[in-house]
Design a protein around this motif. Structure first.
Motif, PDB file in Angstrom:
ATOM      1  N   ILE A  67      30.650  47.310  48.395  1.00 32.83           N
ATOM      2  CA  ILE A  67      30.107  48.102  47.575  1.00 32.83           C
ATOM      3  C   ILE A  67      29.877  46.488  46.279  1.00 32.83           C
ATOM      4  CG2 ILE A  67      29.968  49.719  45.303  1.00 32.83           C
ATOM      5  CD1 ILE A  67      31.294  51.373  47.241  1.00 32.83           C
ATOM      6  N   LEU A  68      30.989  45.993  45.806  1.00 32.45           N
ATOM      7  CA  LEU A  68      31.155  45.229  44.969  1.00 32.45           C
ATOM      8  C   LEU A  68      30.027  44.178  45.770  1.00 32.45           C
ATOM      9  CD1 LEU A  68      34.885  44.785  43.883  1.00 32.45           C
ATOM     10  CD2 LEU A  68      32.903  45.560  42.253  1.00 32.45           C
ATOM     11  N   SER A  69      30.209  43.892  46.779  1.00 31.87           N
ATOM     12  CA  SER A  69      29.148  42.663  47.413  1.00 31.87           C
ATOM     13  C   SER A  69      27.646  42.957  47.356  1.00 31.87           C
ATOM     14  CB  SER A  69      29.781  41.787  48.535  1.00 31.87           C
ATOM     15  OG  SER A  69      28.839  41.415  49.231  1.00 31.87           O
ATOM     16  N   LEU A  70      26.848  43.680  47.391  1.00 28.10           N
ATOM     17  CA  LEU A  70      25.877  44.204  47.184  1.00 28.10           C
ATOM     18  C   LEU A  70      25.802  44.977  45.802  1.00 28.10           C
ATOM     19  CD1 LEU A  70      25.545  47.484  49.356  1.00 28.10           C
ATOM     20  CD2 LEU A  70      24.619  44.623  49.888  1.00 28.10           C
ATOM     21  N   LEU A  71      26.497  45.132  44.999  1.00 30.00           N
ATOM     22  CA  LEU A  71      26.548  45.171  43.949  1.00 30.00           C
ATOM     23  C   LEU A  71      26.093  43.860  43.121  1.00 30.00           C
ATOM     24  CD1 LEU A  71      28.683  48.044  42.557  1.00 30.00           C
ATOM     25  CD2 LEU A  71      26.184  48.126  42.036  1.00 30.00           C
ATOM     26  N   GLN A  72      26.865  42.363  43.241  1.00 30.94           N
ATOM     27  CA  GLN A  72      26.589  41.192  42.748  1.00 30.94           C
ATOM     28  C   GLN A  72      25.168  41.244  42.814  1.00 30.94           C
ATOM     29  OE1 GLN A  72      30.005  38.717  43.638  1.00 30.94           O
ATOM     30  NE2 GLN A  72      29.288  37.432  42.467  1.00 30.94           N
ATOM     31  N   HIS A  73      24.504  41.128  43.828  1.00 28.55           N
ATOM     32  CA  HIS A  73      23.188  41.049  43.986  1.00 28.55           C
ATOM     33  C   HIS A  73      22.063  41.257  43.105  1.00 28.55           C
ATOM     34  CE1 HIS A  73      23.252  38.300  47.761  1.00 28.55           C
ATOM     35  NE2 HIS A  73      24.000  39.089  48.053  1.00 28.55           N
ATOM     36  N   PHE A  74      22.664  42.543  42.281  1.00 27.61           N
ATOM     37  CA  PHE A  74      21.389  42.875  41.474  1.00 27.61           C
ATOM     38  C   PHE A  74      22.041  42.778  40.240  1.00 27.61           C
ATOM     39  CE2 PHE A  74      21.346  46.115  45.386  1.00 27.61           C
ATOM     40  CZ  PHE A  74      19.787  45.784  45.306  1.00 27.61           C
ATOM     41  N   VAL A  75      23.315  43.233  39.625  1.00 25.72           N
ATOM     42  CA  VAL A  75      24.089  42.737  38.588  1.00 25.72           C
ATOM     43  C   VAL A  75      24.761  41.891  38.120  1.00 25.72           C
ATOM     44  CG1 VAL A  75      23.630  45.565  38.058  1.00 25.72           C
ATOM     45  CG2 VAL A  75      26.144  44.514  38.404  1.00 25.72           C
ATOM     46  N   GLY A  76      25.653  41.270  39.314  1.00 28.14           N
ATOM     47  CA  GLY A  76      25.956  39.864  38.749  1.00 28.14           C
ATOM     48  C   GLY A  76      27.962  40.461  38.807  1.00 28.14           C
ATOM     49  N   GLY A  77      28.941  39.582  39.136  1.00 29.20           N
ATOM     50  CA  GLY A  77      30.144  39.760  38.875  1.00 29.20           C
ATOM     51  C   GLY A  77      30.719  38.152  38.904  1.00 29.20           C
ATOM     52  N   GLY A  78      32.072  38.544  38.581  1.00 22.73           N
ATOM     53  CA  GLY A  78      32.942  37.638  39.119  1.00 22.73           C
ATOM     54  C   GLY A  78      34.709  37.913  39.475  1.00 22.73           C
ATOM     55  N   LYS A  79      35.418  36.707  39.784  1.00 23.26           N
ATOM     56  CA  LYS A  79      36.401  37.166  40.627  1.00 23.26           C
ATOM     57  C   LYS A  79      37.043  37.818  40.228  1.00 23.26           C
ATOM     58  CE  LYS A  79      37.539  33.060  42.595  1.00 23.26           C
ATOM     59  NZ  LYS A  79      37.109  33.121  44.423  1.00 23.26           N
ATOM     60  N   MET A  80      37.455  38.422  38.497  1.00 22.09           N
ATOM     61  CA  MET A  80      37.937  39.142  38.076  1.00 22.09           C
ATOM     62  C   MET A  80      37.794  41.071  37.977  1.00 22.09           C
ATOM     63  SD  MET A  80      40.508  39.946  36.419  1.00 22.09           S
ATOM     64  CE  MET A  80      41.098  38.629  35.164  1.00 22.09           C
ATOM     65  N   MET A  81      36.508  40.890  38.991  1.00 22.76           N
ATOM     66  CA  MET A  81      35.864  42.330  38.872  1.00 22.76           C
ATOM     67  C   MET A  81      36.119  42.439  40.213  1.00 22.76           C
ATOM     68  SD  MET A  81      31.957  43.392  39.831  1.00 22.76           S
ATOM     69  CE  MET A  81      31.063  42.398  41.044  1.00 22.76           C
ATOM     70  N   TYR A  82      36.069  41.422  41.388  1.00 20.02           N
ATOM     71  CA  TYR A  82      37.043  41.539  42.729  1.00 20.02           C
ATOM     72  C   TYR A  82      38.199  42.055  42.490  1.00 20.02           C
ATOM     73  CZ  TYR A  82      32.089  40.802  44.727  1.00 20.02           C
ATOM     74  OH  TYR A  82      31.364  40.631  45.467  1.00 20.02           O
ATOM     75  N   ARG A  83      39.322  41.144  41.922  1.00 17.89           N
ATOM     76  CA  ARG A  83      40.555  40.951  42.201  1.00 17.89           C
ATOM     77  C   ARG A  83      41.054  42.354  41.115  1.00 17.89           C
ATOM     78  NH1 ARG A  83      42.032  34.891  40.661  1.00 17.89           N
ATOM     79  NH2 ARG A  83      41.046  33.890  42.535  1.00 17.89           N
ATOM     80  N   LEU A  84      41.026  43.082  40.191  1.00 16.98           N
ATOM     81  CA  LEU A  84      40.903  43.665  40.290  1.00 16.98           C
ATOM     82  C   LEU A  84      40.611  45.511  41.107  1.00 16.98           C
ATOM     83  CD1 LEU A  84      40.486  44.192  36.018  1.00 16.98           C
ATOM     84  CD2 LEU A  84      42.844  43.684  37.064  1.00 16.98           C
ATOM     85  N   THR A  85      39.597  45.607  40.897  1.00 18.08           N
ATOM     86  CA  THR A  85      39.266  46.344  42.157  1.00 18.08           C
ATOM     87  C   THR A  85      39.831  46.777  43.065  1.00 18.08           C
ATOM     88  OG1 THR A  85      37.038  45.863  41.279  1.00 18.08           O
ATOM     89  CG2 THR A  85      36.724  47.434  42.640  1.00 18.08           C
ATOM     90  N   VAL A  86      40.453  45.091  44.382  1.00 17.17           N
ATOM     91  CA  VAL A  86      40.824  45.285  45.423  1.00 17.17           C
ATOM     92  C   VAL A  86      42.259  45.881  45.080  1.00 17.17           C
ATOM     93  CG1 VAL A  86      41.765  43.868  47.153  1.00 17.17           C
ATOM     94  CG2 VAL A  86      39.241  43.651  46.113  1.00 17.17           C
ATOM     95  N   SER A  87      43.114  45.269  44.200  1.00 21.25           N
ATOM     96  CA  SER A  87      44.378  45.279  43.470  1.00 21.25           C
ATOM     97  C   SER A  87      44.645  47.008  43.547  1.00 21.25           C
ATOM     98  CB  SER A  87      44.877  44.852  42.374  1.00 21.25           C
ATOM     99  OG  SER A  87      44.416  43.049  42.759  1.00 21.25           O
ATOM    100  N   VAL A  88      44.188  47.879  42.972  1.00 21.89           N
ATOM    101  CA  VAL A  88      43.498  48.860  42.755  1.00 21.89           C
ATOM    102  C   VAL A  88      43.341  49.402  44.019  1.00 21.89           C
ATOM    103  CG1 VAL A  88      42.632  51.129  41.880  1.00 21.89           C
ATOM    104  CG2 VAL A  88      42.893  49.232  40.142  1.00 21.89           C
ATOM    105  N   ALA A  89      42.366  49.796  44.912  1.00 21.82           N
ATOM    106  CA  ALA A  89      42.318  49.758  45.704  1.00 21.82           C
ATOM    107  C   ALA A  89      43.807  49.943  46.652  1.00 21.82           C
ATOM    108  CB  ALA A  89      40.852  49.897  47.152  1.00 21.82           C
ATOM    109  N   SER A  90      44.053  49.190  47.086  1.00 25.09           N
ATOM    110  CA  SER A  90      45.330  48.134  47.631  1.00 25.09           C
ATOM    111  C   SER A  90      46.604  49.033  47.119  1.00 25.09           C
ATOM    112  CB  SER A  90      45.701  46.883  47.505  1.00 25.09           C
ATOM    113  OG  SER A  90      44.430  46.036  48.149  1.00 25.09           O
ATOM    114  N   ILE A  91      46.723  49.115  46.456  1.00 23.00           N
ATOM    115  CA  ILE A  91      47.714  50.805  45.706  1.00 23.00           C
ATOM    116  C   ILE A  91      47.874  51.775  46.092  1.00 23.00           C
ATOM    117  CG2 ILE A  91      48.493  51.838  43.230  1.00 23.00           C
ATOM    118  CD1 ILE A  91      48.387  48.916  41.933  1.00 23.00           C
ATOM    119  N   PHE A  92      47.012  52.776  46.041  1.00 19.24           N
ATOM    120  CA  PHE A  92      46.357  53.746  46.884  1.00 19.24           C
ATOM    121  C   PHE A  92      46.829  53.619  48.093  1.00 19.24           C
ATOM    122  CE2 PHE A  92      45.146  54.416  42.555  1.00 19.24           C
ATOM    123  CZ  PHE A  92      44.642  56.168  42.417  1.00 19.24           C
ATOM    124  N   ALA A  93      46.002  52.471  49.312  1.00 19.82           N
ATOM    125  CA  ALA A  93      45.685  51.870  50.056  1.00 19.82           C
ATOM    126  C   ALA A  93      47.179  52.366  50.698  1.00 19.82           C
ATOM    127  CB  ALA A  93      45.316  50.357  50.815  1.00 19.82           C
TER     128      ALA A  93
END
Length: 437
Positions: free
Chosen positions: A353-379
């Motif tokens: 989802i983040l990869s697709l969104l980056q083509h439309f609204v952009g993104g950076g490393k902090m966006m990826y790292r925070l989101t993956v970290s949160v998803a990893s905790i729940f996983a």
């Protein structure tokens, strides 16, 4: 690259997705949702079709497939996560599971056999055919898209048409969660097909097939993948709705334990003695095409990161490992692989989802790292629970999060993490919008 190439690539992608798990989920959904079939199958199609389509497109838009998407978190993470994905859905789970399901739900419907020797003989034949088809990746579109997929669709079509003719369109009342939250329940059932993860591997199969057929530029690959994804998606929607409808209207004279029993009984009612043969052929074809796709994807990936060994060497390795692991038995395979799959699935989804969104609204490393970290905790929490750990205090805290009881507690926190990360990246001038070169 011609329209014919895109068409057959789409048929190939449909067949790669459509394994035995996809075959047996919709009939059980139709059986249990009954009068709530509409919202239930809609939820199922979102996670069972739309998410995999998004994953395939994310791969086509990236520069180096799954690795480059993971690199947006960290270079080490990108390589390690890609290896875990390919090993988990490939040699350690997806490939041997396909063989075992083909044996248990396919071959056993055709032949009355039992014991380890019968499984060994079947798996030798199954992996022999798989190895032969996988040897030349340039011909995978021809062998699957032009031959196996039409054959699979033909056999499925015979079953579905006969069901529409003979079964009355009468639905029974919904049961369980389908009574109160049919859409959410269907959404979760589609989520557990694990196709969004498999799509991360199948995406590269489609891209390489399009390259072999003449696609040159990045734009051509994206357009070709989009067309193939749409064809595969439409095919999956039609088949899922049809199979779900069979479960919805099948005579409820007996109790059904799973979707395989629904289709087995339906085949028996519609085709008498030939029903078991028909269902067995459907299952074997579905598993064969999925297995070919997984071996091809895994061999291509490892050949790219370790080119010292030839593609055919990796095909032989994954075929042999699949053969050996499949003879451990389906139950053991599922018990060993489930914790790993539970862990990687939320992470894979947020990356897509983040990869697709980056083509439309952009993104950076902090966006990826925070989101993956949160998803990893729940996983990680889900993995520990799956392994039998008692986490009562953690559970009491997490239960307040929406959809936690459905195994989707990570969704809202991950969204918040992505938003916070995006704001931080924006403030530091690190937001980058991806483009198709």
């Amino acid at each position: 690259m011609t329209k014919k190439t895109v068409l057959f690539s789409g048929l190939m992608l449909f067949s790669l997705f459509f394994g035995a798990g996809n075959l047996i989920f919709p009939p059980l959904l139709g059986l249990q949702s009954g009068e709530s079939f509409g919202p239930a199958i809609t939820g199922f199609l979102i996670t069972g079709v739309l998410l995999p389509f998004m994953a395939v497109m994310a791969i086509s838009l990236s520069e180096n497939g799954l690795v480059s998407i993971g690199n947006r978190v960290h270079r080490v993470f990108g390589l390690v996560f890609a290896i875990i994905i390919y090993m988990s859905i490939g040699a350690l789970y997806g490939i041997p599971r396909a063989s075992n399901v083909a044996y248990e739900l396919g071959f056993k419907q055709i032949m009355v056999v039992e014991g380890w020797l019968a499984l060994l003989v079947f798996s030798l034949l199954f992996f022999g055919v798989t190895y032969f088809i996988s040897l030349n990746p340039k011909k995978i579109v021809d062998r699957i898209g032009q031959l196996l997929t039409p054959l699979l669709l033909l056999v499925l079509g015979v079953l579905v048409v006969q069901a529409f003719i003979k079964f009355e369109n009468i639905a029974s009342p919904a049961v369980g969660d389908y009574v109160t939250t049919p859409f959410v329940k269907g959404f979760v059932e589609g989520y557990f097909t694990m196709d969004a993860v498999a799509a991360l591997a199948f995406g590269i199969v489609v891209i390489n097939a399009l390259k072999d057929k003449g696609a040159k530029s990045k734009l051509d690959l994206v357009k070709g993948t989009f067309g193939a994804g749409v064809i595969a998606g439409v095919g999956l929607v039609i088949v899922y709705i049809s199979l779900g409808w069979i479960g919805r209207v099948i005579p409820k004279e007996t109790d059904f334990a799973n979707g395989a029993e629904v289709l087995t009984v339906a085949s028996g009612i519609l085709f008498a003695r030939g029903g078991g043969l028909l269902f067995g052929v459907i299952v074997i074809l579905a598993c064969l095409t999925t297995c070919v796709g997984l071996i091809t994807a895994c061999a291509r990936f490892f050949n790219e990161i370790l080119p010292r060994f030839h593609y055919r060497f990796y095909v032989a390795v994954f075929t042999l490992v699949g053969l050996l692991v499949s003879n451990l038995g389906l139950n053991l395979i599922l018990s060993l692989a489930t914790p790993l799959l539970v862990f990687i699935y939320p992470i894979a989804i947020v990356l897509v989802i983040l990869s697709l969104l980056q083509h439309f609204v952009g993104g950076g490393k902090m966006m990826y790292r925070l989101t993956v970290s949160v998803a990893s905790i729940f996983a990680l929490y889900d993995v520990l629970v799956n392994l039998g750990f008692q986490l009562q205090r953690s559970t009491e805290l997490l239960e307040i999060i929406p959809f936690f009881e459905y195994g989707l507690g990570w969704v809202l926190p991950a969204f918040v993490a992505a938003l916070v990360g995006y704001v931080v990246d924006k403030g530091s001038g690190q937001v980058q919008k991806l483009t198709i070169n």
